[in-house]
Design an enzyme around this catalytic site. Structure first.
Site, short mmCIF file in Angstrom:
data_model
loop_
_atom_site.label_atom_id
_atom_site.label_comp_id
_atom_site.label_asym_id
_atom_site.label_seq_id
_atom_site.Cartn_x
_atom_site.Cartn_y
_atom_site.Cartn_z
N PRO A 1 -56.36 -33.19 -81.99
CA PRO A 1 -55.31 -32.55 -81.23
C PRO A 1 -55.56 -31.07 -81.23
O PRO A 1 -56.38 -30.58 -82.09
CB PRO A 1 -54.04 -32.86 -81.85
CG PRO A 1 -54.29 -33.98 -82.97
CD PRO A 1 -56.02 -33.71 -83.04
N ALA A 2 -54.96 -30.08 -80.43
CA ALA A 2 -54.71 -28.69 -80.67
C ALA A 2 -54.31 -28.32 -81.93
O ALA A 2 -53.47 -28.92 -82.40
CB ALA A 2 -54.28 -28.02 -79.47
N SER A 3 -54.90 -27.53 -82.73
CA SER A 3 -54.46 -26.83 -83.68
C SER A 3 -52.96 -26.94 -83.92
O SER A 3 -52.16 -27.02 -84.88
CB SER A 3 -55.16 -25.56 -84.36
OG SER A 3 -56.33 -25.59 -83.89
N CYS B 1 -51.71 -27.85 -66.35
CA CYS B 1 -53.23 -27.65 -65.56
C CYS B 1 -52.89 -27.79 -64.28
O CYS B 1 -53.07 -27.16 -63.22
CB CYS B 1 -54.01 -28.67 -66.15
SG CYS B 1 -53.59 -30.17 -66.20
N GLU C 1 -62.00 -31.73 -68.40
CA GLU C 1 -60.80 -31.40 -67.44
C GLU C 1 -60.25 -29.96 -67.77
O GLU C 1 -59.84 -29.76 -68.82
CB GLU C 1 -59.66 -32.69 -67.85
CG GLU C 1 -60.10 -33.84 -67.61
CD GLU C 1 -59.80 -34.36 -66.05
OE1 GLU C 1 -59.73 -33.39 -65.29
OE2 GLU C 1 -60.23 -35.51 -65.87
N LEU C 2 -60.65 -29.16 -66.81
CA LEU C 2 -60.44 -27.81 -67.13
C LEU C 2 -59.44 -26.76 -66.37
O LEU C 2 -58.56 -27.65 -66.09
CB LEU C 2 -61.75 -27.16 -66.92
CG LEU C 2 -62.77 -27.71 -67.59
CD1 LEU C 2 -64.37 -27.24 -67.47
CD2 LEU C 2 -62.80 -27.95 -69.21
N SER D 1 -59.55 -25.09 -71.47
CA SER D 1 -60.03 -23.81 -70.60
C SER D 1 -61.37 -24.09 -69.96
O SER D 1 -62.35 -24.77 -70.67
CB SER D 1 -59.82 -22.58 -71.13
OG SER D 1 -60.72 -22.47 -72.27
N TRP E 1 -52.80 -27.98 -76.16
CA TRP E 1 -51.56 -27.96 -76.56
C TRP E 1 -50.44 -28.06 -75.58
O TRP E 1 -49.16 -28.16 -75.94
CB TRP E 1 -51.18 -26.58 -77.47
CG TRP E 1 -51.58 -25.25 -76.61
CD1 TRP E 1 -52.83 -24.87 -76.85
CD2 TRP E 1 -51.02 -24.79 -75.69
NE1 TRP E 1 -53.02 -23.77 -75.89
CE2 TRP E 1 -51.90 -23.60 -74.94
CE3 TRP E 1 -49.69 -24.92 -75.03
CZ2 TRP E 1 -51.61 -22.99 -74.00
CZ3 TRP E 1 -49.41 -23.97 -73.72
CH2 TRP E 1 -50.30 -23.06 -73.47
N ASN E 2 -50.82 -28.15 -74.42
CA ASN E 2 -49.78 -27.99 -73.43
C ASN E 2 -49.04 -29.40 -73.14
O ASN E 2 -47.93 -29.54 -73.09
CB ASN E 2 -50.12 -27.49 -72.18
CG ASN E 2 -51.41 -27.93 -71.52
OD1 ASN E 2 -52.15 -28.79 -72.05
ND2 ASN E 2 -51.34 -28.06 -70.20
P1 NAD Z 1 -58.55 -24.27 -75.20
O1 NAD Z 1 -59.81 -24.61 -74.26
O2 NAD Z 1 -58.52 -23.20 -75.98
O3 NAD Z 1 -58.82 -25.59 -76.32
C1 NAD Z 1 -58.84 -26.87 -75.92
C2 NAD Z 1 -59.16 -27.80 -77.11
O4 NAD Z 1 -60.51 -27.47 -77.20
C3 NAD Z 1 -58.35 -27.38 -78.46
O5 NAD Z 1 -58.22 -28.52 -79.23
C4 NAD Z 1 -59.40 -26.66 -79.06
O6 NAD Z 1 -59.43 -26.58 -80.58
C5 NAD Z 1 -60.83 -27.20 -78.85
N1 NAD Z 1 -61.88 -26.18 -78.91
C6 NAD Z 1 -62.09 -24.89 -78.57
N2 NAD Z 1 -63.16 -24.53 -78.56
C7 NAD Z 1 -64.05 -25.57 -78.84
C8 NAD Z 1 -65.32 -25.72 -78.94
N3 NAD Z 1 -66.12 -24.76 -79.01
N4 NAD Z 1 -65.81 -26.90 -79.42
C9 NAD Z 1 -65.07 -28.07 -79.15
N5 NAD Z 1 -63.70 -28.19 -79.08
C10 NAD Z 1 -63.24 -26.61 -78.76
O7 NAD Z 1 -57.50 -24.53 -74.22
P2 NAD Z 1 -55.81 -24.49 -74.60
O8 NAD Z 1 -55.69 -23.08 -74.64
O9 NAD Z 1 -55.60 -25.30 -75.78
O10 NAD Z 1 -55.12 -25.15 -73.42
C11 NAD Z 1 -55.21 -24.55 -72.18
C12 NAD Z 1 -56.19 -24.65 -70.78
O11 NAD Z 1 -56.49 -26.10 -70.81
C13 NAD Z 1 -56.08 -24.09 -69.69
O12 NAD Z 1 -56.98 -23.70 -69.27
C14 NAD Z 1 -55.63 -25.30 -68.90
O13 NAD Z 1 -55.56 -25.18 -67.72
C15 NAD Z 1 -56.36 -26.12 -69.45
N6 NAD Z 1 -56.04 -27.66 -69.07
C16 NAD Z 1 -56.75 -28.49 -68.31
C17 NAD Z 1 -55.94 -29.74 -67.89
C18 NAD Z 1 -56.78 -30.66 -66.84
O14 NAD Z 1 -56.54 -31.88 -66.97
N7 NAD Z 1 -57.65 -30.36 -66.09
C19 NAD Z 1 -54.79 -30.12 -68.69
C20 NAD Z 1 -54.09 -29.36 -69.47
C21 NAD Z 1 -54.76 -28.01 -69.63
#
Ligand code: NAD
Length: 476
Positions: free
Chosen positions: A172-174, A278, A244-245, A223, A147-148
């Site tokens: 997309p994120a929810s 991130c 990309e975490l 994440s 979502w960021n």
């Molecule tokens: P999140 O991991 O909770 O969710 C990311 C996406 O994955 C969402 O669309 C979510 O619905 C989906 N998801 C969650 N669990 C899943 C599963 N088991 N199977 C499939 N899909 C699933 O992350 P967030 O809170 O939305 O975003 C913040 C995180 O993203 C932070 O840790 C940040 O560092 C990371 N991030 C990384 C980068 C990068 O490029 N490395 C860029 C932006 C954000």
């Protein structure tokens, strides 16, 4: 009510369920959207597989032209898309405009690579035969986005995938589906064939994408814990994965640095998007001789970042995206302060009636954060910066690498030998030297250690949406 997009059709969830998307600045409902599930993912994957049979076979220069035309149309809608992104995500209108433009530019950048896929001729021992290595698109790709930066991070996946001839199921994120839907809708209106990009919505669609047998590759930004779950699940169908975490990027500033430039870069690096980035300056290590002067400059910059509703033109920093996210940053900060850290700027929530209904937080700078505090060991996904004094580069590098993460990193110094050493020794996928922390289309971006693997951006990302196939021609 917004809908999903499957094979170009505006689609409700098979279950009929919906949920609300709320504005993080006001708590108001922005829209109601379908809460999709496995049946919707199946429909989208079938549509993408069908579209793949024609999209992948299109002459590459035609694909390039279609993508450029669609992008131009999408870019003409930036002023409609940006406020929607601000309402659902919270970021300022300026940040939303930049992001919506970047979405289009990213599609355009990869479109130019569409007709530049090269293979190899390989001479074989038997001269009546020869070998070729050809590159082909992979098939249906799943793109899962946080979502960021809903648009940037969607484009990072969709752009190289479709330019290389793949088709996509995008989730997309929810909490941030709306601007993404507008962008994809605009691409389709601009000529992107139906089914090439399908958008499914709802929390449950993520796992269903990772499990779906027709989907051949998963690109996730999210994440680190989510990355681990996705990789484990993807192994059941042996999908390729790009992860990309999370990150906790260090920045080292040495005595001889351009402190004005460093302060500007650190301020953008930590406070842009309300610190929910991130790639971001999340840990700052400053050499003793530069410490006081740099802190003064950082505080002065933080003081100018007026929090507020992103739609208000005076706001310089929107709210945090969710209550949970703000609570997490506040807990990390409290733990540091309880253990002796000193708040140099901010540290609380802004006061006033305009802040009461949103997830606002002040830009915050802290020093004397003890070793082992959560602000050093975890990702701080909000606008709070821990700063530590260092004696020299050795100490800076040791502390910078003392983390499970390895996404970005930066150094500010006038000494080229010191900069070169940092480039060699910093354990990260990216190092900026005397430069603002911005990912460039031209350079591959991706992490090491627990920040993931695989690349987005650059020719490297494009190639990761192709597969190599060896061919032997006999009887020649
Ligand atoms: P999140 O991991 O909770 O969710 C990311 C996406 O994955 C969402 O669309 C979510 O619905 C989906 N998801 C969650 N669990 C899943 C599963 N088991 N199977 C499939 N899909 C699933 O992350 P967030 O809170 O939305 O975003 C913040 C995180 O993203 C932070 O840790 C940040 O560092 C990371 N991030 C990384 C980068 C990068 O490029 N490395 C860029 C932006 C954000």
């Amino acid at each position: 009510m917004a809908t999903m997009i499957i094979e170009g059709d505006r689609t409700k969830a098979a279950s009929g369920k919906t949920y609300e998307v709320r504005n993080p600045a006001t708590g108001e409902v922005v829209d109601e959207v379908p809460a999709g599930g496995p049946a919707d993912v199946d429909k989208a994957a079938q549509a993408a597989a069908k579209a793949f049979t024609t999209w992948s076979k299109l002459p590459a220069n035609q694909r390039r032209e279609i993508l450029h035309k669609a992008t131009q149309h999408m870019l003409s809608k930036v002023e409609d898309i940006a406020p929607v992104l601000t309402k659902e995500q919270g970021k300022t209108l300026l940040e939303s405009r930049l992001e919506a433009r970047r979405f289009g530019e990213n599609i355009g950048w990869f479109a130019d690579l569409a007709d530049k896929i090269h293979g190899q001729y390989v001479r074989l021992p038997d001269l009546t035969t020869y070998g070729l290595v050809v590159r082909r698109p992979i098939g249906v790709c799943g793109a899962i986005v946080p979502w960021n930066f809903p648009l940037t991070l969607a484009a990072n996946k969709v752009a190289p995938a479709i330019a290389a001839g793949n088709t996509v199921v995008l989730k997309p994120a929810s909490t941030t589906p709306l601007a993404t839907l507008l962008c994809i809708e605009a691409l389709i209106e601009g000529g992107l064939p139906e089914g090439v990009v399908n958008v499914v919505l709802g929390q449950a669609t993520g796992e269903a994408i990772v499990a779906h047998p027709l989907i051949r590759k998963i690109a996730l930004t999210g994440s680190t814990p989510t990355g681990k779950r996705v990789m484990a699940k993807a192994s059941e169908t042996l999908k390729k994965v790009t992860l990309e975490l999370g990150g906790s990027d260090p920045c080292i500033v040495l005595d001889d640095a351009d402190l004005e430039g460093a302060a500007r870069a650190i301020s953008v690096g930590r406070f842009f998007n309300c610190g929910q980035q991130c790639l971001s300056t999340k840990r700052l290590y400053v050499q003793e001789g530069a410490y006081d002067a740099l802190m003064e400059k950082l505080v002065a910059r933080a003081a100018k970042l007026k929090p507020g509703n992103g739609l208000d033109k005076d706001s310089r920093m929107g709210p945090m995206h969710t209550e949970t996210q703000r609570a997490e940053v506040e807990a990390q900060l409290k733990e540091a302060v309880d253990r002796g850290a000193k708040v140099v700027f901010g540290g609380g929530r802004p006061e006033g009636s305009e802040y009461e209904r949103g997830w606002f937080i002040e830009p915050t700078i802290v020093e004397n954060v003890p070793d082992g505090a959560r602000m050093w060991t975890e990702e701080v996904f909000g606008p709070a910066l821990p700063v530590r004094k260092i004696k020299d580069l050795d100490e800076g590098l040791r502390l910078a690498n003392d983390t499970q993460f390895g996404l970005g990193s930066s150094i500010w110094t006038a000494n080229m030998a010191a900069a070169h050493r940092a480039v060699q020794e910093l354990e990260a996928g990216y190092t900026w030297v005397n430069s603002i922390v911005i990912a460039h289309d031209e350079l591959p971006f991706g992490g090491t250690k627990q920040s993931g693997f695989g690349k987005e951006h650059g020719v490297e990302a494009f190639m990761q949406y192709t597969e190599e196939k060896s061919v032997v021609y006999g009887g020649v």
